[in-house]
Design a protein around this motif. Structure first.
Motif, short mmCIF file in Angstrom:
data_model
loop_
_atom_site.label_atom_id
_atom_site.label_comp_id
_atom_site.label_asym_id
_atom_site.label_seq_id
_atom_site.Cartn_x
_atom_site.Cartn_y
_atom_site.Cartn_z
N LYS A 1 0.85 -1.19 0.00
CA LYS A 1 0.00 0.00 0.00
C LYS A 1 0.89 1.24 0.00
CE LYS A 1 -3.80 2.36 0.42
NZ LYS A 1 -4.78 2.36 -0.68
N ALA A 2 0.69 2.10 -0.99
CA ALA A 2 1.50 3.31 -1.14
C ALA A 2 0.59 4.53 -1.04
CB ALA A 2 2.21 3.29 -2.49
N LEU A 3 1.00 5.51 -0.23
CA LEU A 3 0.21 6.74 -0.09
C LEU A 3 1.14 7.94 -0.23
CD1 LEU A 3 -2.01 5.75 2.97
CD2 LEU A 3 -2.83 6.17 0.64
N LEU A 4 0.92 8.74 -1.26
CA LEU A 4 1.73 9.95 -1.41
C LEU A 4 1.45 10.89 -0.25
CD1 LEU A 4 1.73 11.13 -5.15
CD2 LEU A 4 3.25 9.52 -3.99
N THR A 5 2.50 11.57 0.19
CA THR A 5 2.38 12.59 1.23
C THR A 5 3.07 13.86 0.72
OG1 THR A 5 4.43 11.82 2.25
CG2 THR A 5 2.37 10.91 3.12
N GLY B 1 7.89 16.41 -1.42
CA GLY B 1 6.96 15.30 -1.61
C GLY B 1 7.44 14.09 -0.86
N GLY B 2 6.54 13.16 -0.61
CA GLY B 2 6.93 11.95 0.11
C GLY B 2 5.97 10.82 -0.15
N LEU B 3 6.27 9.70 0.48
CA LEU B 3 5.47 8.49 0.30
C LEU B 3 5.50 7.69 1.59
CD1 LEU B 3 4.13 6.32 -1.67
CD2 LEU B 3 6.45 5.38 -1.89
N LEU B 4 4.33 7.27 2.02
CA LEU B 4 4.25 6.32 3.13
C LEU B 4 3.91 4.96 2.55
CD1 LEU B 4 4.20 5.99 6.33
CD2 LEU B 4 1.71 5.99 6.06
N THR B 5 4.70 3.95 2.91
CA THR B 5 4.35 2.58 2.52
C THR B 5 3.82 1.88 3.77
OG1 THR B 5 6.66 1.92 2.89
CG2 THR B 5 6.00 2.41 0.63
N VAL B 6 2.68 1.23 3.60
CA VAL B 6 2.03 0.56 4.72
C VAL B 6 2.13 -0.94 4.46
CG1 VAL B 6 -0.09 0.40 6.10
CG2 VAL B 6 0.44 2.53 4.85
N ASN B 7 2.95 -1.61 5.25
CA ASN B 7 3.21 -3.02 5.01
C ASN B 7 2.41 -3.94 5.93
OD1 ASN B 7 5.20 -2.06 3.18
ND2 ASN B 7 6.60 -1.79 4.89
N LEU C 1 -3.16 -1.75 9.21
CA LEU C 1 -3.03 -0.29 9.36
C LEU C 1 -3.54 0.48 8.14
CD1 LEU C 1 0.52 -0.07 11.02
CD2 LEU C 1 -1.72 0.17 12.14
N VAL C 2 -3.90 -0.23 7.08
CA VAL C 2 -4.23 0.45 5.82
C VAL C 2 -5.45 1.36 5.96
CG1 VAL C 2 -5.08 0.05 3.47
CG2 VAL C 2 -3.12 -1.24 4.32
N ARG C 3 -6.51 0.88 6.60
CA ARG C 3 -7.72 1.67 6.69
C ARG C 3 -7.46 2.98 7.45
NH1 ARG C 3 -11.64 2.03 10.36
NH2 ARG C 3 -13.59 2.96 9.63
N ARG C 4 -6.77 2.86 8.59
CA ARG C 4 -6.49 4.07 9.37
C ARG C 4 -5.52 4.99 8.65
NH1 ARG C 4 -3.91 3.09 14.15
NH2 ARG C 4 -4.19 5.29 14.66
N ALA C 5 -4.64 4.45 7.82
CA ALA C 5 -3.70 5.31 7.08
C ALA C 5 -4.48 6.25 6.17
CB ALA C 5 -2.72 4.45 6.28
N ASP C 6 -5.47 5.71 5.49
CA ASP C 6 -6.35 6.51 4.62
C ASP C 6 -7.05 7.62 5.41
OD1 ASP C 6 -6.33 5.86 1.98
OD2 ASP C 6 -8.01 4.43 2.08
N ILE C 7 -7.47 7.29 6.62
CA ILE C 7 -8.23 8.23 7.45
C ILE C 7 -7.33 9.33 8.00
CG2 ILE C 7 -9.49 8.39 9.65
CD1 ILE C 7 -10.61 5.53 8.94
N ILE C 8 -6.19 8.94 8.55
CA ILE C 8 -5.27 9.93 9.14
C ILE C 8 -4.78 10.90 8.07
CG2 ILE C 8 -2.92 10.14 10.10
CD1 ILE C 8 -3.60 7.57 11.74
#
Ligand SMILES: *Cc1c(COP(=O)(O)O)cnc(C)c1O
Length: 383
Positions: free
Chosen positions: A52-56, A192-198, A202-209
């Motif tokens: 799971k990758a989320l740009l920050t 720019g940055g990226l959070l990887t969620v392994n 934790l994926v659902r809360r990562a989207d929310i936070i």
């Protein structure tokens, strides 16, 4: 003959950045999670293999998200190398954590895994290895300690895009990983940055936070019919303009990396043998790690030598720069530090120096840099 100044770093444009940014503007959606963010996410998940990758908005933001996701509380302890960028520690300090600093090793600025076990207490929650110069920490050892004590591992992979530990991409090994696309890194987006969620839990809360503590991302995916506030969060997602810029870079990652590798190898070919003969330190790639050509550095034999080397190159219009100042001795953290000496962190603080390394560095200019360094060491040694 006058020579043109050689900077330490120079942002490289692959050519499509403006085109994609214009496309984003014309699409009428330039806030977060637009078309280009989706392209970047797909690249990180499908091409690079992150679950799971989320740009920050920055690597710092990715680390702050990690601290929120792990629910770090006041008084929790987090193990962090002292020789690192301030954000590695700051992200956890903002949550009230106590930072327990770990020393580097003699061979490498990366943290010394042998010290970890003795620093763990019942309050310890996480270990934050930093892959310095994009070269992996000893992850099997770190993950084993973490598993034994039920700790999270947050990889500070800010410098570590396109680098691997025993064949696995850095940023995919810990609980979470943080990358940076600051203009000084290999792949850039300005900031720019990226959070990887392994950890899938934790994926659902990562989207929310990342979306101000709301389930807005689920709303835009059509999973809920209105969005609402579910927990503390912030705005960690970048504008799609940033993602458009980043996408132009990611499309060219292979080419960017090839050029950086070529330049890294050219420095190594010119400098390693003569400088090693004079006991100057050169980058060591551990057997389990790869080199992503983020950085070429030397470790001088003394602070005086490093100062003189930087001055010698400056006279020839070449900018060399040293790097971190040990965080355990910083004005902010020194009063909180437990008093242990961390000699290797201090050693790199005083001895390490980085050479210019950027896509557009001309080979003739690079030769000039290497010659100036060798010339310095000829004279410095015979003094
Ligand atoms: C660059 C960097 C960061 C911070 O990234 P930003 O995108 O500048 O916030 C954090 N840690 C390390 C080791 C870095 O090199």
């Amino acid at each position: 003959m006058s020579v043109s100044p050689i900077p330490f770093s120079k942002p490289y444009l692959s050519g499509r950045e403006f085109q994609y940014m214009e496309q984003a503007v014309r699409s009428g959606k330039i806030s977060g999670d637009g078309l280009f963010t989706q392209k970047c996410h797909a690249f990180f998940e499908q091409e690079l293999g992150f679950q799971k990758a989320l740009l920050t908005s920055s690597g710092t933001d990715a680390l702050e998200m990690a601290a929120l996701l792990l629910d770090i509380q006041p008084g929790d302890e987090v193990l962090v190398p002292s020789y690192t960028f301030v954000s590695t520690a700051n992200a956890f300090v903002l949550r009230g954590a106590r930072i327990v600093f770990v020393d580097s090793t003699a061979e490498h600025p990366n943290l010394d895994v042998k010290q970890l076990e003795a620093l763990i207490t019942p309050r310890t929650r996480a270990i934050v290895p930093v892959h310095y110069a994009g070269m992996a920490c000893d992850m099997d050892a770190i993950l084993a300690v973490a598993a034994r004590h039920n700790l999270a591992v947050v990889e500070d992979a800010a410098q570590a895009i396109d680098s691997f530990y025993r064949g696995r991409p850095l940023g995919s090994l810990g609980t979470l990983g943080a990358f940076s696309f600051h203009e000084a890194k290999n792949i850039i987006a300005g900031e720019g940055g990226l959070l990887t969620v392994n950890d899938p839990t934790l994926v659902r809360r990562a989207d929310i936070i990342r979306e101000k503590g709301t389930n807005r991302a689920a709303f835009f995916r059509g999973e809920v019919d209105k969005y609402t506030w579910l927990e503390p969060g912030s705005s960690f997602l970048p504008s799609d303009l940033t993602a458009a810029f980043l996408w132009a870079q990611l499309e060219n990652m292979t080419c960017i990396q090839q050029r950086r590798h070529l330049l890294w190898q050219r420095y190594d070919a010119a400098l390693r043998v003569p400088l090693a003969a004079q006991q100057v330190g050169l980058p060591v790639v551990p057997a389990y790690a790869t080199n992503n050509a983020h950085m070429y550095y030397l470790t001088c034999r003394s602070l005086a030598e490093r100062t003189a080397l930087i001055a010698h190159l400056a006279r020839q219009q070449v900018l060399l720069v040293f790097h971190y100042l040990s965080l355990h001795r910083s004005p902010f953290y020194a009063p909180y530090h437990d008093g242990r000496t961390l000699p290797w962190a201090d050693y790199y603080t005083d001895h390490l120096v980085r050479l210019p390394l950027y896509y557009e560095l001309a080979e003739a200019d690079q030769d000039r840099i290497a010659e100036a360094i060798l010339e310095f060491y000829d004279k410095w040694d015979t003094r």
